[in-house]
Write a protein that holds these residues in place. Structure first.
Motif, PDB file in Angstrom:
ATOM      1  N   ILE A  97       0.866  -1.176   0.000  1.00 13.43           N
ATOM      2  CA  ILE A  97       0.000   0.000   0.000  1.00 13.43           C
ATOM      3  C   ILE A  97       0.900   1.221   0.000  1.00 13.43           C
ATOM      4  O   ILE A  97       1.849   1.303   0.792  1.00 13.43           O
ATOM      5  CB  ILE A  97      -0.923   0.003   1.236  1.00 13.43           C
ATOM      6  N   ALA A  98       0.629   2.170  -0.890  1.00  9.45           N
ATOM      7  CA  ALA A  98       1.538   3.308  -1.038  1.00  9.45           C
ATOM      8  C   ALA A  98       1.684   4.091   0.259  1.00  9.45           C
ATOM      9  O   ALA A  98       2.800   4.418   0.676  1.00  9.45           O
ATOM     10  CB  ALA A  98       1.048   4.224  -2.168  1.00  9.45           C
ATOM     11  N   PHE A  99       0.565   4.397   0.913  1.00  8.42           N
ATOM     12  CA  PHE A  99       0.611   5.197   2.137  1.00  8.42           C
ATOM     13  C   PHE A  99      -0.236   4.521   3.213  1.00  8.42           C
ATOM     14  O   PHE A  99      -1.379   4.903   3.457  1.00  8.42           O
ATOM     15  CB  PHE A  99       0.107   6.629   1.866  1.00  8.42           C
ATOM     16  N   PRO A 100       0.310   3.481   3.857  1.00  4.79           N
ATOM     17  CA  PRO A 100      -0.468   2.719   4.837  1.00  4.79           C
ATOM     18  C   PRO A 100      -0.522   3.412   6.195  1.00  4.79           C
ATOM     19  O   PRO A 100       0.243   4.340   6.480  1.00  4.79           O
ATOM     20  CB  PRO A 100       0.314   1.410   4.943  1.00  4.79           C
ATOM     21  N   LYS A 101      -1.441   2.931   7.038  1.00  2.00           N
ATOM     22  CA  LYS A 101      -1.505   3.348   8.440  1.00  2.00           C
ATOM     23  C   LYS A 101      -0.657   2.381   9.268  1.00  2.00           C
ATOM     24  O   LYS A 101      -0.374   1.260   8.851  1.00  2.00           O
ATOM     25  CB  LYS A 101      -2.944   3.311   8.943  1.00  2.00           C
ATOM     26  N   ASN A 102      -0.283   2.820  10.485  1.00  2.00           N
ATOM     27  CA  ASN A 102       0.465   1.920  11.368  1.00  2.00           C
ATOM     28  C   ASN A 102      -0.508   1.054  12.158  1.00  2.00           C
ATOM     29  O   ASN A 102      -1.721   1.083  11.941  1.00  2.00           O
ATOM     30  CB  ASN A 102       1.434   2.701  12.261  1.00  2.00           C
ATOM     31  N   ASN A 103       0.026   0.274  13.109  1.00  2.00           N
ATOM     32  CA  ASN A 103      -0.819  -0.665  13.847  1.00  2.00           C
ATOM     33  C   ASN A 103      -1.795   0.015  14.786  1.00  2.00           C
ATOM     34  O   ASN A 103      -2.671  -0.643  15.360  1.00  2.00           O
ATOM     35  CB  ASN A 103       0.056  -1.651  14.637  1.00  2.00           C
ATOM     36  N   SER A 104      -1.658   1.319  14.966  1.00  2.00           N
ATOM     37  CA  SER A 104      -2.627   2.081  15.753  1.00  2.00           C
ATOM     38  C   SER A 104      -3.605   2.823  14.860  1.00  2.00           C
ATOM     39  O   SER A 104      -4.389   3.652  15.343  1.00  2.00           O
ATOM     40  CB  SER A 104      -1.889   3.092  16.656  1.00  2.00           C
ATOM     41  N   GLY A 105      -3.572   2.555  13.570  1.00  2.00           N
ATOM     42  CA  GLY A 105      -4.471   3.223  12.646  1.00  2.00           C
ATOM     43  C   GLY A 105      -4.080   4.656  12.349  1.00  2.00           C
ATOM     44  O   GLY A 105      -4.907   5.438  11.860  1.00  2.00           O
ATOM     45  N   ARG A 106      -2.822   5.014  12.595  1.00  2.31           N
ATOM     46  CA  ARG A 106      -2.369   6.384  12.377  1.00  2.31           C
ATOM     47  C   ARG A 106      -1.518   6.478  11.120  1.00  2.31           C
ATOM     48  O   ARG A 106      -0.779   5.553  10.792  1.00  2.31           O
ATOM     49  CB  ARG A 106      -1.542   6.900  13.557  1.00  2.31           C
ATOM     50  N   ASP A 107      -1.638   7.594  10.436  1.00  5.15           N
ATOM     51  CA  ASP A 107      -0.698   7.947   9.377  1.00  5.15           C
ATOM     52  C   ASP A 107       0.317   8.892  10.015  1.00  5.15           C
ATOM     53  O   ASP A 107       0.029  10.075  10.226  1.00  5.15           O
ATOM     54  CB  ASP A 107      -1.426   8.631   8.219  1.00  5.15           C
ATOM     55  N   VAL A 108       1.483   8.352  10.363  1.00  2.00           N
ATOM     56  CA  VAL A 108       2.470   9.156  11.098  1.00  2.00           C
ATOM     57  C   VAL A 108       3.150  10.162  10.184  1.00  2.00           C
ATOM     58  O   VAL A 108       3.793  11.101  10.669  1.00  2.00           O
ATOM     59  CB  VAL A 108       3.526   8.258  11.783  1.00  2.00           C
ATOM     60  N   MET A 109       3.004  10.004   8.872  1.00  2.00           N
ATOM     61  CA  MET A 109       3.613  10.960   7.948  1.00  2.00           C
ATOM     62  C   MET A 109       2.860  12.287   7.970  1.00  2.00           C
ATOM     63  O   MET A 109       3.459  13.354   8.086  1.00  2.00           O
ATOM     64  CB  MET A 109       3.625  10.369   6.535  1.00  2.00           C
ATOM     65  N   ILE A 110       1.527  12.224   7.876  1.00  2.00           N
ATOM     66  CA  ILE A 110       0.740  13.462   7.870  1.00  2.00           C
ATOM     67  C   ILE A 110       0.093  13.730   9.224  1.00  2.00           C
ATOM     68  O   ILE A 110      -0.649  14.699   9.369  1.00  2.00           O
ATOM     69  CB  ILE A 110      -0.344  13.412   6.770  1.00  2.00           C
ATOM     70  N   ASP A 111       0.383  12.868  10.219  1.00  2.00           N
ATOM     71  CA  ASP A 111      -0.153  13.002  11.573  1.00  2.00           C
ATOM     72  C   ASP A 111      -1.683  13.015  11.558  1.00  2.00           C
ATOM     73  O   ASP A 111      -2.341  13.997  11.911  1.00  2.00           O
ATOM     74  CB  ASP A 111       0.377  14.269  12.255  1.00  2.00           C
ATOM     75  N   SER A 112      -2.230  11.897  11.141  1.00  2.00           N
ATOM     76  CA  SER A 112      -3.676  11.736  11.054  1.00  2.00           C
ATOM     77  C   SER A 112      -4.061  10.406  11.706  1.00  2.00           C
ATOM     78  O   SER A 112      -3.314   9.431  11.581  1.00  2.00           O
ATOM     79  CB  SER A 112      -4.102  11.750   9.586  1.00  2.00           C
ATOM     80  N   PRO A 113      -5.195  10.326  12.441  1.00  2.00           N
ATOM     81  CA  PRO A 113      -6.200  11.369  12.656  1.00  2.00           C
ATOM     82  C   PRO A 113      -5.700  12.486  13.565  1.00  2.00           C
ATOM     83  O   PRO A 113      -4.767  12.297  14.327  1.00  2.00           O
ATOM     84  CB  PRO A 113      -7.357  10.610  13.296  1.00  2.00           C
ATOM     85  N   SER A 114      -6.360  13.638  13.450  1.00  2.00           N
ATOM     86  CA  SER A 114      -5.963  14.798  14.241  1.00  2.00           C
ATOM     87  C   SER A 114      -7.203  15.578  14.634  1.00  2.00           C
ATOM     88  O   SER A 114      -8.301  15.334  14.135  1.00  2.00           O
ATOM     89  CB  SER A 114      -5.012  15.682  13.419  1.00  2.00           C
ATOM     90  N   THR A 115      -7.030  16.496  15.557  1.00  2.00           N
ATOM     91  CA  THR A 115      -8.142  17.340  15.956  1.00  2.00           C
ATOM     92  C   THR A 115      -8.469  18.318  14.823  1.00  2.00           C
ATOM     93  O   THR A 115      -7.635  18.576  13.946  1.00  2.00           O
ATOM     94  CB  THR A 115      -7.794  18.134  17.222  1.00  2.00           C
ATOM     95  N   ILE A 116      -9.687  18.842  14.833  1.00  2.00           N
ATOM     96  CA  ILE A 116     -10.071  19.847  13.851  1.00  2.00           C
ATOM     97  C   ILE A 116     -10.475  21.122  14.577  1.00  2.00           C
ATOM     98  O   ILE A 116     -10.721  21.123  15.791  1.00  2.00           O
ATOM     99  CB  ILE A 116     -11.205  19.357  12.932  1.00  2.00           C
ATOM    100  N   ALA A 117     -10.544  22.195  13.836  1.00  2.00           N
ATOM    101  CA  ALA A 117     -10.807  23.503  14.430  1.00  2.00           C
ATOM    102  C   ALA A 117     -12.192  23.544  15.063  1.00  2.00           C
ATOM    103  O   ALA A 117     -13.139  22.902  14.598  1.00  2.00           O
ATOM    104  CB  ALA A 117     -10.688  24.586  13.361  1.00  2.00           C
ATOM    105  N   GLN A 118     -12.308  24.348  16.128  1.00  2.00           N
ATOM    106  CA  GLN A 118     -13.588  24.489  16.822  1.00  2.00           C
ATOM    107  C   GLN A 118     -14.669  25.020  15.890  1.00  2.00           C
ATOM    108  O   GLN A 118     -15.836  24.624  15.979  1.00  2.00           O
ATOM    109  CB  GLN A 118     -13.427  25.435  18.023  1.00  2.00           C
ATOM    110  N   ALA A 119     -14.277  25.878  14.934  1.00  2.00           N
ATOM    111  CA  ALA A 119     -15.264  26.419  13.998  1.00  2.00           C
ATOM    112  C   ALA A 119     -15.889  25.309  13.159  1.00  2.00           C
ATOM    113  O   ALA A 119     -17.106  25.330  12.883  1.00  2.00           O
ATOM    114  CB  ALA A 119     -14.605  27.454  13.087  1.00  2.00           C
ATOM    115  N   GLN A 120     -15.063  24.311  12.754  1.00  2.00           N
ATOM    116  CA  GLN A 120     -15.608  23.179  11.996  1.00  2.00           C
ATOM    117  C   GLN A 120     -16.557  22.359  12.857  1.00  2.00           C
ATOM    118  O   GLN A 120     -17.613  21.924  12.399  1.00  2.00           O
ATOM    119  CB  GLN A 120     -14.475  22.291  11.489  1.00  2.00           C
ATOM    120  N   LEU A 121     -16.173  22.131  14.118  1.00  2.00           N
ATOM    121  CA  LEU A 121     -17.039  21.383  15.037  1.00  2.00           C
ATOM    122  C   LEU A 121     -18.367  22.103  15.229  1.00  2.00           C
ATOM    123  O   LEU A 121     -19.435  21.476  15.272  1.00  2.00           O
ATOM    124  CB  LEU A 121     -16.334  21.180  16.375  1.00  2.00           C
TER     125      LEU A 121
END
Length: 592
Positions: free
Chosen positions: A560-584
């Protein structure tokens, strides 16, 4: 184009040609009067040569400031290489450098960009765009491309049509957890990302698209391991006006085509095994048949004569099942080795309470760990049952039937690995048929409330002759379902579908849905069945798993070109991540 050729295509027939190459500096060897540069691109490596008195001083000076992974353009004449490299396709030639342009300098990479790298998994995942430059990773993605390409060629030749189905769909209660997506325009309501295109491909059959396929992204919010990712790819297929045999023939053909075109292997006819046989002989519905060690019962469901009773050995007397495997040629295992195996099966991941063994020694004598309870005459009967020969070692587990089978299945695979019987270059493909339609389980969070769950999914058709059992003995109903297994890994699964509204409604009822719940969740499908749904069925192959098996790897992440790690994270782009309060706020979501 900045280049006339790639770094992988020049050969002896190009000697004397003026060329321009572009790529990344793999390594530099500066011997004072001579400099060699290995230039790499996606297609290969070509050696550049610079020599005092032959190369312009300015170019020599520029070459000496190059670093690894600098992006350069190199031009010059193709000449025959004096010291040839038989390990490189371009190893007979080199480029006598006449021009060198630095297109972009580069920082020193955090690990070696080579097949044998010094970078660990986490580091390479953080800098995946660098890891993708390595030849081994590139070859994995090239293999993936070829599998996809050949899949499309085969499916097109069989008159299938590729149709894209929606990615934002409705959440359903069956199967793994959904990833959900809040709807800004419909506050408090959510889409789900598809675990599979199941209902849509069935609706395509109702629509008259009688042969559909799709190489499709799917999503499951589940615990991860080497062969799982939160997003993965399936070869998803469905056909109308068919029976199970038609599906098996069609997709056995696909797998044969892939083995021939990708691996140049003629697969031959794919054997078949029922679910009951697989569980009886291997303790698994995805058996690795590259080696033997089939299960043999001394006491249990498939045992005609109990060879353990009347000896006052509580471990066997109180067990529902006593079952073992014959590890041929292992009678010379030392007590230390057997103790280590015992510790292995007692690990929490396996859960066995102990391990019983008996040896068929080279001199023909029989010796067991339960000689206190069982005589040599008893062991002779065991030997006949297991078919032992001098030099064999029998390993036995006991306990509750399902647990003991699962434990022995794990031990069998471990012994297969230790004895080097699981050759990654050998491919044993198998159909497993006639699964149970339903399995009894507990509602998550409600351990007191058991109910029937669909073993595959709620749209799987029961065997025609078993439909009446839905009212009287649901656990005995067999599914019109099938899995394809390669080397102990399930690579595909499917079924003949229910296509009549009444039977589908009945199935929802057996699964514990009220009529109102069934209509709310699947009313669109039930309604569609009233408008002339044809008999249909299909299958989905785990595309990432197929690629990893063809590539001889255990993990799908390598393909897979850009896989997730064993915790389901993409450590390259640091995802999942929090989003801005305005979006929430826009989504009307409150985060504590």
């Amino acid at each position: 184009m900045l280049r006339t050729h790639t770094c992988g295509e020049l050969r002896m027939e190009h000697v004397g040609t003026q060329v321009a190459l572009c790529g990344w500096v793999q390594r530099i060897r500066d011997k004072g009067g001579m400099i060699w540069i290995d230039l790499r691109d996606r297609y290969g490596i070509t050696q550049l040569i610079l020599e005092e008195g032959q190369t312009a001083p300015a170019i020599l000076e520029q070459a000496r400031i190059l670093g690894r992974e600098f992006v350069v353009k190199a031009s010059g004449e193709v000449i025959e290489r004096k010291s040839k490299n038989p390990n490189l396709p371009t190893g007979d030639i080199e480029i006598k450098l006449a021009g060198l342009d630095v297109l972009n300098p580069a920082k020193l990479p955090p690990f070696l960009i080579e097949d044998e790298t010094d970078g660990g998994d986490d580091l390479r995942m953080k800098y995946r765009y660098l890891d993708l430059r390595r030849g081994s990773v590139r070859r994995n993605l090239e293999l993936r491309h070829k599998v996809a390409q050949q899949t499309r060629i085969y499916m097109d030749g069989q008159e299938f049509i590729e149709v894209e189905t929606p990615v934002l769909i409705k959440s359903t209660p069956e199967g793994a957890r959904d990833f959900v997506v809040p709807s800004r325009m419909n506050p408090g309501e959510f889409y789900a990302l598809p675990q599979s295109p199941q209902t849509f491909k069935q609706l395509l059959m109702v629509s008259g698209f009688d042969r559909y396929y799709q190489i499709v992204k799917c999503f499951r919010d589940e615990d991860l391991r080497a062969d799982r990712q939160p997003e993965f790819t399936q070869i998803d297929c469905e056909m109308s006006f068919i029976e199970q045999e038609d599906i098996l023939q069609m997709f056995e053909g696909l797998v044969k085509h892939l083995f021939k075109t990708v691996k140049n292997i003629d697969l031959g006819e794919v054997p078949r095994m029922t679910y009951a046989e697989a569980m009886s002989l291997y303790g698994s519905d995805k058996p690795d048949t590259r080696f033997g060690m089939k299960f043999v019962e001394l006491k249990g469901l498939f045992d005609t004569v109990d060879l353990t009773s009347g000896k006052n050995f509580a471990v066997f007397d109180n067990a529902e099942l006593v079952v073992g495997i014959n590890a041929k040629g292992c009678a010379e295992y030392t007590r230390k080795q057997i103790d280590e195996l015992t510790d292995w099966v007692k690990r929490p991941q396996i859960g066995a309470k102990g391990l019983i063994y008996f040896r068929h020694n080279a001199d023909g004598t029989l010796k067991s760990s339960v000689d206190k309870f069982y005589s040599e005459e008893d062991l002779k009967q065991w030997s006949v049952r297991f078919g032992t020969e001098p030099g064999d070692l029998v390993l036995i587990l006991s306990g509750e039937a399902n647990k003991a089978r699962k434990q022995l299945s794990e031990l069998r695979l471990e012994m297969g690995s230790r004895l080097k019987l699981r050759d990654p270059n050998q491919y044993n493909v198998l159909w497993v048929l006639d699964f149970p339609l339903l399995e009894w389980g507990e509602e998550e969070g409600q351990p007191e409330q058991g109910r029937w769950f669909a073993m595959h999914h709620p749209f799987t058709s029961p065997k025609q002759e078993d439909i009446a059992l839905l009212d009287t003995d649901p656990g005995a109903v067999r599914a019109n379902a099938y899995d394809m297994v390669i080397n102990g890994t399930e690579v595909g699964g499917g079924s003949i579908r229910i296509f009549q509204r009444d039977l589908q409604a009945k199935m929802f009822g057996v699964l514990g849905f009220s009529p109102e719940e069934a209509k709310a969740q699947f009313g669109f499908l039930l309604d569609a069945f009233e408008y002339g749904a044809p008999p249909h069925g299909g299958i989905a192959f785990g595309f990432d798993r197929l690629c990893s098996i063809f590539g001889g790897a255990d993990s799908i992440r390598d393909f897979i070109a850009f896989p997730k790690n064993n915790s389901g994270r993409d450590v390259m782009i640091d995802s999942p991540s929090t989003i801005a309060q305005a979006q929430l706020n826009e989504l009307k979501i409150a985060v504590k």
